[in-house]
Design an enzyme around this catalytic site. Structure first.
Site, PDB file in Angstrom:
ATOM      1  N   ASN A 205      14.262  24.556  32.782  1.00  0.00           N
ATOM      2  CA  ASN A 205      15.425  25.240  32.204  1.00  0.00           C
ATOM      3  C   ASN A 205      15.268  25.658  30.744  1.00  0.00           C
ATOM      4  OD1 ASN A 205      16.890  25.331  34.510  1.00  0.00           O
ATOM      5  ND2 ASN A 205      18.182  23.559  34.048  1.00  0.00           N
TER       6      ASN A 205
ATOM      7  N   GLU B 113      14.722  32.431  36.453  1.00  0.00           N
ATOM      8  CA  GLU B 113      15.984  32.226  37.172  1.00  0.00           C
ATOM      9  C   GLU B 113      17.088  32.907  36.358  1.00  0.00           C
ATOM     10  OE1 GLU B 113      17.362  28.183  38.959  1.00  0.00           O
ATOM     11  OE2 GLU B 113      18.268  28.313  36.979  1.00  0.00           O
TER      12      GLU B 113
ATOM     13  N   TRP C 113      25.089  13.232  40.460  1.00  0.00           N
ATOM     14  CA  TRP C 113      24.180  14.332  40.126  1.00  0.00           C
ATOM     15  C   TRP C 113      23.027  13.785  39.295  1.00  0.00           C
ATOM     16  CZ3 TRP C 113      23.720  16.320  34.929  1.00  0.00           C
ATOM     17  CH2 TRP C 113      22.680  17.256  34.824  1.00  0.00           C
TER      18      TRP C 113
ATOM     19  N   ARG D 244      29.032  21.159  40.543  1.00  0.00           N
ATOM     20  CA  ARG D 244      27.960  20.998  41.528  1.00  0.00           C
ATOM     21  C   ARG D 244      28.480  21.217  42.937  1.00  0.00           C
ATOM     22  NH1 ARG D 244      25.174  21.979  38.047  1.00  0.00           N
ATOM     23  NH2 ARG D 244      23.536  20.798  37.032  1.00  0.00           N
TER      24      ARG D 244
ATOM     25  N   ASP E 283      15.371  25.130  47.005  1.00  0.00           N
ATOM     26  CA  ASP E 283      16.045  24.805  45.746  1.00  0.00           C
ATOM     27  C   ASP E 283      16.578  23.366  45.809  1.00  0.00           C
ATOM     28  OD1 ASP E 283      17.227  25.315  43.199  1.00  0.00           O
ATOM     29  OD2 ASP E 283      19.154  25.642  44.184  1.00  0.00           O
TER      30      ASP E 283
ATOM     31  N   HIS F 232      21.035  17.930  28.374  1.00  0.00           N
ATOM     32  CA  HIS F 232      21.558  19.056  29.171  1.00  0.00           C
ATOM     33  C   HIS F 232      22.667  19.742  28.372  1.00  0.00           C
ATOM     34  CE1 HIS F 232      22.733  21.298  32.771  1.00  0.00           C
ATOM     35  NE2 HIS F 232      21.685  20.807  33.416  1.00  0.00           N
TER      36      HIS F 232
ATOM     37  N   SER G  18      14.224  19.339  31.010  1.00  0.00           N
ATOM     38  CA  SER G  18      12.984  18.583  31.244  1.00  0.00           C
ATOM     39  C   SER G  18      11.902  18.975  30.249  1.00  0.00           C
ATOM     40  CB  SER G  18      12.491  18.809  32.675  1.00  0.00           C
ATOM     41  OG  SER G  18      12.216  20.177  32.898  1.00  0.00           O
TER      42      SER G  18
HETATM   43  O1  SFD Z   1      19.214  22.390  37.354  1.00  0.00           O
HETATM   44  C1  SFD Z   1      14.415   2.408  31.171  1.00  0.00           C
HETATM   45  N1  SFD Z   1      17.407  18.380  34.645  1.00  0.00           N
HETATM   46  C2  SFD Z   1      16.819  19.640  34.642  1.00  0.00           C
HETATM   47  N2  SFD Z   1      15.900  20.066  33.753  1.00  0.00           N
HETATM   48  C3  SFD Z   1      15.187  21.214  33.943  1.00  0.00           C
HETATM   49  O2  SFD Z   1      14.342  21.582  33.120  1.00  0.00           O
HETATM   50  N3  SFD Z   1      15.389  21.970  35.065  1.00  0.00           N
HETATM   51  C4  SFD Z   1      16.317  21.649  36.025  1.00  0.00           C
HETATM   52  O3  SFD Z   1      16.419  22.303  37.054  1.00  0.00           O
HETATM   53  C5  SFD Z   1      17.169  20.517  35.726  1.00  0.00           C
HETATM   54  N4  SFD Z   1      18.251  20.166  36.580  1.00  0.00           N
HETATM   55  C6  SFD Z   1      18.343  18.808  36.873  1.00  0.00           C
HETATM   56  C7  SFD Z   1      17.989  17.884  35.850  1.00  0.00           C
HETATM   57  C8  SFD Z   1      18.173  16.517  36.128  1.00  0.00           C
HETATM   58  C9  SFD Z   1      18.667  16.117  37.380  1.00  0.00           C
HETATM   59  C10 SFD Z   1      18.868  14.667  37.647  1.00  0.00           C
HETATM   60  C11 SFD Z   1      18.946  17.061  38.394  1.00  0.00           C
HETATM   61  C12 SFD Z   1      18.771  18.401  38.132  1.00  0.00           C
HETATM   62  C13 SFD Z   1      19.410  16.636  39.738  1.00  0.00           C
HETATM   63  C14 SFD Z   1      17.416  17.618  33.389  1.00  0.00           C
HETATM   64  C15 SFD Z   1      16.134  16.852  33.059  1.00  0.00           C
HETATM   65  O4  SFD Z   1      15.708  16.131  34.154  1.00  0.00           O
HETATM   66  C16 SFD Z   1      16.382  15.947  31.843  1.00  0.00           C
HETATM   67  O5  SFD Z   1      16.777  16.773  30.785  1.00  0.00           O
HETATM   68  C17 SFD Z   1      15.178  15.107  31.387  1.00  0.00           C
HETATM   69  O6  SFD Z   1      14.613  14.404  32.458  1.00  0.00           O
HETATM   70  C18 SFD Z   1      15.571  14.129  30.280  1.00  0.00           C
HETATM   71  O7  SFD Z   1      14.440  13.400  29.879  1.00  0.00           O
HETATM   72  P1  SFD Z   1      14.528  11.881  29.303  1.00  0.00           P
HETATM   73  O8  SFD Z   1      13.133  11.409  29.063  1.00  0.00           O
HETATM   74  O9  SFD Z   1      15.502  11.826  28.224  1.00  0.00           O
HETATM   75  O10 SFD Z   1      15.176  11.035  30.521  1.00  0.00           O
HETATM   76  P2  SFD Z   1      14.518  10.662  31.951  1.00  0.00           P
HETATM   77  O11 SFD Z   1      13.505  11.653  32.367  1.00  0.00           O
HETATM   78  O12 SFD Z   1      15.653  10.451  32.886  1.00  0.00           O
HETATM   79  O13 SFD Z   1      13.770   9.268  31.689  1.00  0.00           O
HETATM   80  C19 SFD Z   1      14.456   8.084  31.368  1.00  0.00           C
HETATM   81  C20 SFD Z   1      13.466   6.929  31.512  1.00  0.00           C
HETATM   82  O14 SFD Z   1      13.995   5.726  30.992  1.00  0.00           O
HETATM   83  C21 SFD Z   1      13.770   4.668  31.903  1.00  0.00           C
HETATM   84  N5  SFD Z   1      14.756   3.641  31.629  1.00  0.00           N
HETATM   85  N6  SFD Z   1      13.205   1.870  30.921  1.00  0.00           N
HETATM   86  C22 SFD Z   1      13.175   0.594  30.477  1.00  0.00           C
HETATM   87  N7  SFD Z   1      14.289  -0.154  30.281  1.00  0.00           N
HETATM   88  C23 SFD Z   1      15.536   0.361  30.537  1.00  0.00           C
HETATM   89  N8  SFD Z   1      16.628  -0.390  30.334  1.00  0.00           N
HETATM   90  C24 SFD Z   1      15.619   1.701  31.007  1.00  0.00           C
HETATM   91  N9  SFD Z   1      16.657   2.517  31.354  1.00  0.00           N
HETATM   92  C25 SFD Z   1      16.111   3.692  31.732  1.00  0.00           C
HETATM   93  C26 SFD Z   1      13.862   5.347  33.268  1.00  0.00           C
HETATM   94  O15 SFD Z   1      13.277   4.593  34.308  1.00  0.00           O
HETATM   95  C27 SFD Z   1      13.102   6.632  32.983  1.00  0.00           C
HETATM   96  O16 SFD Z   1      11.720   6.410  33.042  1.00  0.00           O
HETATM   97  S1  SFD Z   1      19.587  21.198  36.680  1.00  0.00           S
HETATM   98  O17 SFD Z   1      20.633  20.514  37.398  1.00  0.00           O
HETATM   99  O18 SFD Z   1      19.969  21.467  35.344  1.00  0.00           O
HETATM  100  P1  AMP Z   2      22.704  24.036  36.430  1.00  0.00           P
HETATM  101  O1  AMP Z   2      22.126  24.146  37.794  1.00  0.00           O
HETATM  102  O2  AMP Z   2      24.193  24.238  36.410  1.00  0.00           O
HETATM  103  O3  AMP Z   2      22.263  22.821  35.682  1.00  0.00           O
HETATM  104  O4  AMP Z   2      22.134  25.261  35.610  1.00  0.00           O
HETATM  105  C1  AMP Z   2      20.787  25.460  35.317  1.00  0.00           C
HETATM  106  C2  AMP Z   2      20.714  26.333  34.111  1.00  0.00           C
HETATM  107  O5  AMP Z   2      21.438  27.544  34.310  1.00  0.00           O
HETATM  108  C3  AMP Z   2      21.307  25.729  32.863  1.00  0.00           C
HETATM  109  O6  AMP Z   2      20.555  26.197  31.772  1.00  0.00           O
HETATM  110  C4  AMP Z   2      22.712  26.282  32.830  1.00  0.00           C
HETATM  111  O7  AMP Z   2      23.246  26.307  31.524  1.00  0.00           O
HETATM  112  C5  AMP Z   2      22.513  27.679  33.377  1.00  0.00           C
HETATM  113  N1  AMP Z   2      23.667  28.215  34.124  1.00  0.00           N
HETATM  114  C6  AMP Z   2      24.215  27.709  35.257  1.00  0.00           C
HETATM  115  N2  AMP Z   2      25.252  28.465  35.670  1.00  0.00           N
HETATM  116  C7  AMP Z   2      25.374  29.463  34.786  1.00  0.00           C
HETATM  117  C8  AMP Z   2      26.262  30.578  34.659  1.00  0.00           C
HETATM  118  N3  AMP Z   2      27.239  30.799  35.531  1.00  0.00           N
HETATM  119  N4  AMP Z   2      26.082  31.392  33.602  1.00  0.00           N
HETATM  120  C9  AMP Z   2      25.096  31.167  32.699  1.00  0.00           C
HETATM  121  N5  AMP Z   2      24.231  30.141  32.763  1.00  0.00           N
HETATM  122  C10 AMP Z   2      24.362  29.308  33.790  1.00  0.00           C
END
Ligand code: SFD
Ligand code: AMP
Length: 622
Positions: free
Chosen positions: A62, A126, A216, A247, A349, A386, A433
């Site tokens: 993203n 995207e 989520w 969602r 997806d 996020h 990510s």
């Molecule tokens: O579409 C301990 N994210 C998305 N990012 C994208 O780039 N594209 C996407 O398509 C994304 N989408 C999405 C995303 C996440 C999820 C769950 C879904 C969909 C369903 C967001 C990214 O994943 C997110 O921004 C990053 O992963 C954040 O990275 P970070 O490093 O801050 O968190 P992490 O990866 O979750 O890792 C956390 C770690 O900590 C560990 N942990 N370890 C030891 N002791 C403890 N007490 C701990 N507590 C936690 C975990 O095990 C893990 O290793 S979309 O929806 O937007």
């Molecule tokens: P999401 O699946 O909602 O996490 O969205 C993935 C990425 O698309 C994120 O960067 C969001 O901010 C962006 N996004 C989702 N829906 C929209 C929308 N309707 N208009 C603009 N950006 C969006």
């Protein structure tokens, strides 16, 4: 008392967490640390291959700015983030990530991640900033790179970090326990990276009963970053800026691909598109209501208004979008071919990042090309990476940070030697990510510099460690001592088990702090009530009991969540305005106020057990 071996590890750099930010830090530190002869150690509560938010994989990256391709500038990205967060953002942090993120994406590709390409070999977008990937194994690939960089001897998997070790205001390590063996771990380090993700299940989720655990964001990210930084004495920021994603209902499938790639509409029961019928509402939230794209929280808000008026359910018009794109492909044969392609993309997806949604489609006989699917606003999550913003208040980079935002090392929080990245660092939203991994890389390099310039060996007195060990393992003894007092070990006058404790926390947050059943609304009176009840919950936390190591982890996860909850409630209360109506709505101060174009920060003072709230200026760099 249960017998526990104590394992002590001394290292230079300690990475707490094994997710995206941690893997970035591992790769980067390994490179610089080797040159300086420094030892790097990583600890994850789970197995890195599938830990954290990317466990199931993702179907998009993203954050890709495309600077070299001439698509966008760093300033464009900062503008996007500033508008999306209604003006509350640290542009120095956002810009620092944005200028390095593309190189991280190129690294992913080198490590073997398939990024979609068009006929000319260009990345398939995207949306403006998002790239499509075949990302089921995204985390496995990234973890492999991190493991190769550090070596398995320096990685501790299935060790749950509970508490920071701090001496004279400086971080000196962390303590935790194995979730598989009776081992208590003491990690001593010159510098520590906190990147243990965000927090899920602080609020009562929509999925309860048989659906409990579905969410989520990953349920295993349970507020460790917030707890760790707060307990270390760090200043936190934007703890009120929760994220409420819209969602696919019940299985939490993401909507980004549908809105951006397939250009689908979302409509209410009357077939109205709330983005059009409610456009006038956006005027009230100017200047942010007038920008494109409409900020995520305002998109939510327009939808919520429809729901509040009883105009739900809201549907993602998958069938309409797919049929439209297929029809545009040309003659009948071309249309049919395109339809098949789109069908496959729609399923992939979800299969790439939210498998439960694909299962729900299958279980409910949903063919997305024929039938729309319901969408809904989820329960609140804490996710600095996020479209939320909660996390630690960290130093910016020397070259671009305003002087008020710079204190020596990029991404170091206000506790000396403690760095934060990903969900753990605040006010730098929209990293996702790729940006989280990039922020981990930024930290890695800065931590090596810190180690070179601060060579004191980490020390901590035995009494402090012993007191922590006793406190952390106490729930096992409590269970053992009292389990025989009743016939059902779940019901006991002497203790509370973590699941019941979690339900109590979630009920407080849901009803008083603007959860789903309160329609995301709250007020000072409600928040004060929440604080009163949290106070009593905190008292009962002393009586948490654990039957085994797994439950001991559940105990500490829920203590971590409670601290996240308190930071959130206190900060919403402090900011007496409504700025993100689609995240939470303060009914007693329902508009945005000019004097609140500012950060709301908080510190917990360990010596006095007191919270301090601080208002800080927003300083843009563009
Ligand atoms: O579409 C301990 N994210 C998305 N990012 C994208 O780039 N594209 C996407 O398509 C994304 N989408 C999405 C995303 C996440 C999820 C769950 C879904 C969909 C369903 C967001 C990214 O994943 C997110 O921004 C990053 O992963 C954040 O990275 P970070 O490093 O801050 O968190 P992490 O990866 O979750 O890792 C956390 C770690 O900590 C560990 N942990 N370890 C030891 N002791 C403890 N007490 C701990 N507590 C936690 C975990 O095990 C893990 O290793 S979309 O929806 O937007
Ligand atoms: P999401 O699946 O909602 O996490 O969205 C993935 C990425 O698309 C994120 O960067 C969001 O901010 C962006 N996004 C989702 N829906 C929209 C929308 N309707 N208009 C603009 N950006 C969006």
């Amino acid at each position: 008392m249960a017998k526990f071996e104590t394992v002590e590890i001394t290292t230079d750099i300690l990475i707490c967490g094994g997710g995206m930010a941690a893997c970035g830090a591992a790769v980067e530190t390994a490179y610089w640390a080797k040159k300086k002869g420094l030892k790097v150690t990583l600890v994850d509560k789970a197995a890195m291959d599938r830990s954290g938010a990317v466990a199931m994989g993702l179907s998009a990256i993203n954050q890709y700015v495309g600077v070299k391709d001439g698509q966008n500038s760093i300033q464009d990205y900062c503008n996007y983030v500033r508008n999306d967060l209604m003006g509350i953002t640290r542009e120095d942090l956002v810009a620092n990530i944005a200028r390095h993120v593309d190189s991280s994406v190129h690294m992913f590709e080198k490590w073997g991640l398939p990024i979609w390409k068009d006929a000319e070999g260009n990345y398939v977008h995207e949306g403006r900033w998002q790239l499509m990937i075949n990302g089921e194994s995204y985390k496995v690939l990234v973890a492999e790179a991190a493991k190769n960089a550090l070596g398995m001897d320096n990685i501790y998997e299935r060790v749950f970090i509970v508490e920071p070790l701090v001496k004279d205001g400086k971080i000196v390590g962390a303590v935790g326990f194995s979730t598989r063996e009776n081992k208590f771990y003491i990690f001593k380090a010159k510098t520590v990276l906190c990147c243990m993700g965000g927090a899920v299940h602080v609020f009562r989720p929509r999925s309860v009963g048989e659906g409990l655990g579905r969410s989520w964001y990953p349920p295993f990210n349970s507020g460790a970053s917030t707890y760790f930084t707060l307990r270390a004495g760090a200043e936190l920021t934007s703890q009120e800026v929760r994220f409420i994603p819209v969602r696919f209902k019940d299985a939490y499938g993401p909507v980004g691909a549908w809105f951006l790639l397939f250009k689908a509409r979302a409509t209410n029961a009357l077939d109205e598109n709330y983005m059009q019928t409610r456009a006038a509402e956006l005027e009230k939230w100017a200047p942010y209501g007038k920008v494109k794209p409409v900020p995520a929280n305002l998109r939510n808000w327009l939808m919520m208004l429809d729901v509040l008026e009883g105009k739900g359910p809201i549907s993602m018009r998958t069938e309409e979008a797919i049929q439209k794109i297929a029809a545009e492909a040309g003659d009948e044969k071309a249309s049919k071919k395109k339809l098949k392609e789109l069908e496959a993309e729609a399923w992939e997806d979800f299969l790439d990042m939210t498998i439960s949604q694909a299962i729900l489609w299958a279980a409910t006989n949903t063919a997305p090309e024929e039938k729309s699917s319901e969408i809904a606003a989820c329960e609140p999550y804490f996710i600095g990476s996020h479209s939320g913003a909660s996390g630690a208040w960290v130093s910016g980079p020397e070259d671009i940070a305003p002087k008020e935002y710079f204190w020596g090392y990029a991404n170091m929080c206000t506790v000396k030697g403690l760095f934060c990245a990903g969900d753990a660092s605040g006010a730098s939203s929209h990293k996702f990510s790729s940006g989280s991994l990039t922020e981990g890389r930024i930290c890695g390099k800065a931590m090596v510099k810190f180690c070179v310039e601060n060579t004191d060996e980490p020390t901590i007195d035995d009494a402090t460690v012993e007191a922590l060990r006793t406190r952390i393992l106490a729930p096992l003894d409590i269970f053992d001592e009292f389990k025989g007092a009743t016939t059902d070990p779940n019901i006991n006058p002497n203790y509370i088990r973590p699941q019941m404790y979690m339900f109590r926390l979630q009920k407080i947050m849901d009803e008083y702090a603007g959860g789903v059943t309160a329609q995301f609304m709250t007020s000072a009176k409600n928040l004060e009530k929440a604080l009163e009840l949290l106070d009593m919950l905190n008292e009962d936390a002393e009586k948490l009991a654990a039957e085994n190591l797994h439950e001991l982890m559940r105990v500490w996860e829920n203590v971590h969540r409670t601290w996240q909850a308190e930071a959130h409630v206190r900060t919403i209360l402090f900011r007496d305005e409504t700025r993100w109506p689609g995240y939470y709505f303060r009914t007693d101060c329902p508009t945005m106020k000019e004097d609140w174009l500012a950060f709301a920060n908080c510190i917990w003072h360990p010596e006095k057990n007191e919270w301090e709230m601080i208002k800080r200026d927003v300083k843009y760099i563009y």
